[in-house]
Design an enzyme around this catalytic site. Structure first.
Site, PDB file in Angstrom:
ATOM      1  N   GLY A  66      25.700 -12.643  80.323  1.00  0.00           N
ATOM      2  CA  GLY A  66      24.402 -12.067  79.947  1.00  0.00           C
ATOM      3  C   GLY A  66      23.664 -11.316  81.040  1.00  0.00           C
ATOM      4  O   GLY A  66      22.472 -11.045  80.914  1.00  0.00           O
TER       5      GLY A  66
ATOM      6  N   VAL B 200      31.037 -12.025  72.406  1.00  0.00           N
ATOM      7  CA  VAL B 200      31.062 -13.364  71.790  1.00  0.00           C
ATOM      8  C   VAL B 200      31.167 -13.326  70.267  1.00  0.00           C
ATOM      9  O   VAL B 200      31.348 -14.359  69.641  1.00  0.00           O
ATOM     10  CB  VAL B 200      29.850 -14.238  72.201  1.00  0.00           C
ATOM     11  CG1 VAL B 200      29.885 -14.556  73.685  1.00  0.00           C
ATOM     12  CG2 VAL B 200      28.523 -13.607  71.786  1.00  0.00           C
TER      13      VAL B 200
ATOM     14  N   TYR C 187       8.679 -13.658  66.289  1.00  0.00           N
ATOM     15  CA  TYR C 187       9.931 -14.197  66.826  1.00  0.00           C
ATOM     16  C   TYR C 187      10.885 -14.518  65.669  1.00  0.00           C
ATOM     17  O   TYR C 187      12.101 -14.411  65.790  1.00  0.00           O
ATOM     18  CB  TYR C 187       9.668 -15.413  67.724  1.00  0.00           C
ATOM     19  CG  TYR C 187      10.802 -15.709  68.679  1.00  0.00           C
ATOM     20  CD1 TYR C 187      11.223 -14.764  69.613  1.00  0.00           C
ATOM     21  CD2 TYR C 187      11.461 -16.936  68.641  1.00  0.00           C
ATOM     22  CE1 TYR C 187      12.261 -15.029  70.487  1.00  0.00           C
ATOM     23  CE2 TYR C 187      12.505 -17.209  69.512  1.00  0.00           C
ATOM     24  CZ  TYR C 187      12.895 -16.249  70.435  1.00  0.00           C
ATOM     25  OH  TYR C 187      13.941 -16.520  71.288  1.00  0.00           O
TER      26      TYR C 187
ATOM     27  N   LYS D 176      17.193 -20.265  67.962  1.00  0.00           N
ATOM     28  CA  LYS D 176      16.940 -21.073  69.165  1.00  0.00           C
ATOM     29  C   LYS D 176      16.844 -22.562  68.813  1.00  0.00           C
ATOM     30  O   LYS D 176      17.257 -23.415  69.611  1.00  0.00           O
ATOM     31  CB  LYS D 176      15.674 -20.603  69.887  1.00  0.00           C
ATOM     32  CG  LYS D 176      15.795 -19.230  70.549  1.00  0.00           C
ATOM     33  CD  LYS D 176      16.864 -19.182  71.634  1.00  0.00           C
ATOM     34  CE  LYS D 176      16.706 -17.947  72.521  1.00  0.00           C
ATOM     35  NZ  LYS D 176      17.866 -17.789  73.434  1.00  0.00           N
TER      36      LYS D 176
HETATM   37  O1  0WE Z   1      14.625 -14.566  72.953  1.00  0.00           O
HETATM   38  C1  0WE Z   1      13.949 -13.608  73.235  1.00  0.00           C
HETATM   39  C2  0WE Z   1      14.376 -12.213  72.805  1.00  0.00           C
HETATM   40  C3  0WE Z   1      15.846 -12.095  72.588  1.00  0.00           C
HETATM   41  C4  0WE Z   1      16.195 -10.837  71.822  1.00  0.00           C
HETATM   42  C5  0WE Z   1      15.740  -9.581  72.180  1.00  0.00           C
HETATM   43  C6  0WE Z   1      16.148  -8.482  71.456  1.00  0.00           C
HETATM   44  C7  0WE Z   1      15.627  -7.093  71.745  1.00  0.00           C
HETATM   45  C8  0WE Z   1      16.648  -6.051  71.389  1.00  0.00           C
HETATM   46  C9  0WE Z   1      17.051 -10.959  70.753  1.00  0.00           C
HETATM   47  N1  0WE Z   1      17.457  -9.885  70.036  1.00  0.00           N
HETATM   48  C10 0WE Z   1      17.035  -8.669  70.382  1.00  0.00           C
HETATM   49  N2  0WE Z   1      17.491  -7.596  69.671  1.00  0.00           N
HETATM   50  C11 0WE Z   1      17.312  -6.319  70.071  1.00  0.00           C
HETATM   51  O2  0WE Z   1      17.717  -5.380  69.381  1.00  0.00           O
HETATM   52  N3  0WE Z   1      12.756 -13.797  73.872  1.00  0.00           N
HETATM   53  C12 0WE Z   1      12.328 -15.139  74.202  1.00  0.00           C
HETATM   54  C13 0WE Z   1      11.836 -12.723  74.245  1.00  0.00           C
HETATM   55  C14 0WE Z   1      10.880 -12.530  73.115  1.00  0.00           C
HETATM   56  O3  0WE Z   1      11.255 -11.856  72.020  1.00  0.00           O
HETATM   57  C15 0WE Z   1      10.183 -11.884  71.142  1.00  0.00           C
HETATM   58  C16 0WE Z   1       9.141 -12.616  71.709  1.00  0.00           C
HETATM   59  C17 0WE Z   1       9.572 -13.048  72.966  1.00  0.00           C
HETATM   60  C18 0WE Z   1       8.811 -13.858  73.954  1.00  0.00           C
HETATM   61  C19 0WE Z   1      10.078 -11.314  69.883  1.00  0.00           C
HETATM   62  C20 0WE Z   1       8.884 -11.493  69.182  1.00  0.00           C
HETATM   63  C21 0WE Z   1       7.857 -12.234  69.715  1.00  0.00           C
HETATM   64  C22 0WE Z   1       7.963 -12.792  70.985  1.00  0.00           C
END
Ligand code: 0WE
Length: 261
Positions: free
Chosen positions: A13, A65, A156, A163
């Protein structure tokens, strides 16, 4: 303090020097561990190779993965360099962007649900399944999670379910691997500005909210996450498994009663 000499750890990652995985690699390298890295697509190969040199590593292998064959091949290749090793860091998550916006019930789709769970949670146990026979006694497996697993956080959405699955996965894996002397834990991080978060609506507001509301009154750094990963990979944490450790400046422990006084 050299906490990880003679430890060989695989890191997934890492995309750039702002990645949580980069902060973890810096801290693990500082404590004397030998590192190997995976990259997702050919486009990222050179980038990860360049970053890996910062950590004196030349073990950089592909791993998508979403493909079982790709995970299995990773360890066929890794075995050419390391017969056994001492753990890995799982810093992989994905949900389609259209899932990380709007009302959860309206935006969730079957495809978004399946993809987010398979990439963000199943991958953790699938990697473990593939490398189980190569893990030394005393090995440590570390994943990264977020508060959205246990609280409903706006936008989220389905990532929160993924998660929650990842955290349950951590406990079931800890239970299965414990008898082999292998520990499995998760680090639940506060928000960090990374490539993954750059495309997320209201992310800046989220960082400001943590700054205002968390007990520490600030955001956390990838260095602080890396230091906890060092602890979890080291024998200092030999009695800890199946845990979720928060590195969020205490944000998760306070209730937010809006606009009091
Ligand atoms: O787990 C995460 C984000 C992980 C993530 C990010 C992306 C952006 C690009 C998973 N999938 C994608 N797909 C994409 O195309 N976080 C903890 C960061 C995060 O993400 C949010 C948050 C926070 C904090 C989304 C909405 C609200 C809060």
């Amino acid at each position: 303090m050299v906490l990880l000499s003679n430890k060989r750890i695989l890191i997934t990652g890492m995309i750039n020097n702002r990645s949580i995985a980069y902060g973890v690699a810096q801290a693990l390298h500082r404590e004397g561990s030998e590192l190997a890295f995976t990259y997702h697509t050919e486009k990222l190969k050179l980038r990860v190779q360049t970053l890996s040199k910062n950590f004196g590593s030349d073990i950089v292998l592909p791993c998508d993965v979403s493909e079982d064959s790709c995970i299995d091949k990773l360890f066929v290749e890794l075995k050419k360099r390391w017969l056994t090793f001492d753990g890995f860091v799982h810093a992989i998550a994905f949900a389609p962007t259209d899932q990380l916006i709007g009302d959860y019930v309206d935006t969730v789709t079957r495809e978004g649900f399946v993809l987010s769970h398979v990439v963000s949670s199943y991958s953790f146990v699938r990697i473990t399944k593939a490398c189980r026979s190569m893990l030394n006694n005393g090995a440590s497996l570390v994943t990264l999670t977020y508060l959205g697993a246990i609280r409903a956080i706006p936008y989220y959405n389905v990532m929160g379910l993924a998660k929650a699955s990842l955290e349950a996965n951590t406990r079931y894996m800890a239970s299965a691997m414990g008898p082999e002397g292998i520990r499995v834990n998760a680090i639940s991080c506060g928000p960090v500005r990374t490539l993954a978060s750059s495309g997320i609506k209201n992310f800046k507001k989220m960082l400001l909210h943590y700054q205002k509301q968390s007990p520490m009154r600030r955001n956390i750094s990838i260095k602080e996450i890396g230091n906890v990963a060092v602890f979890l990979c080291s024998d200092l944490s030999s009695g800890i498994t199946g845990e979720v450790i928060y590195v969020d400046g205490g944000f998760n422990i306070v209730a937010n009663i809006n606009d009091v006084e």
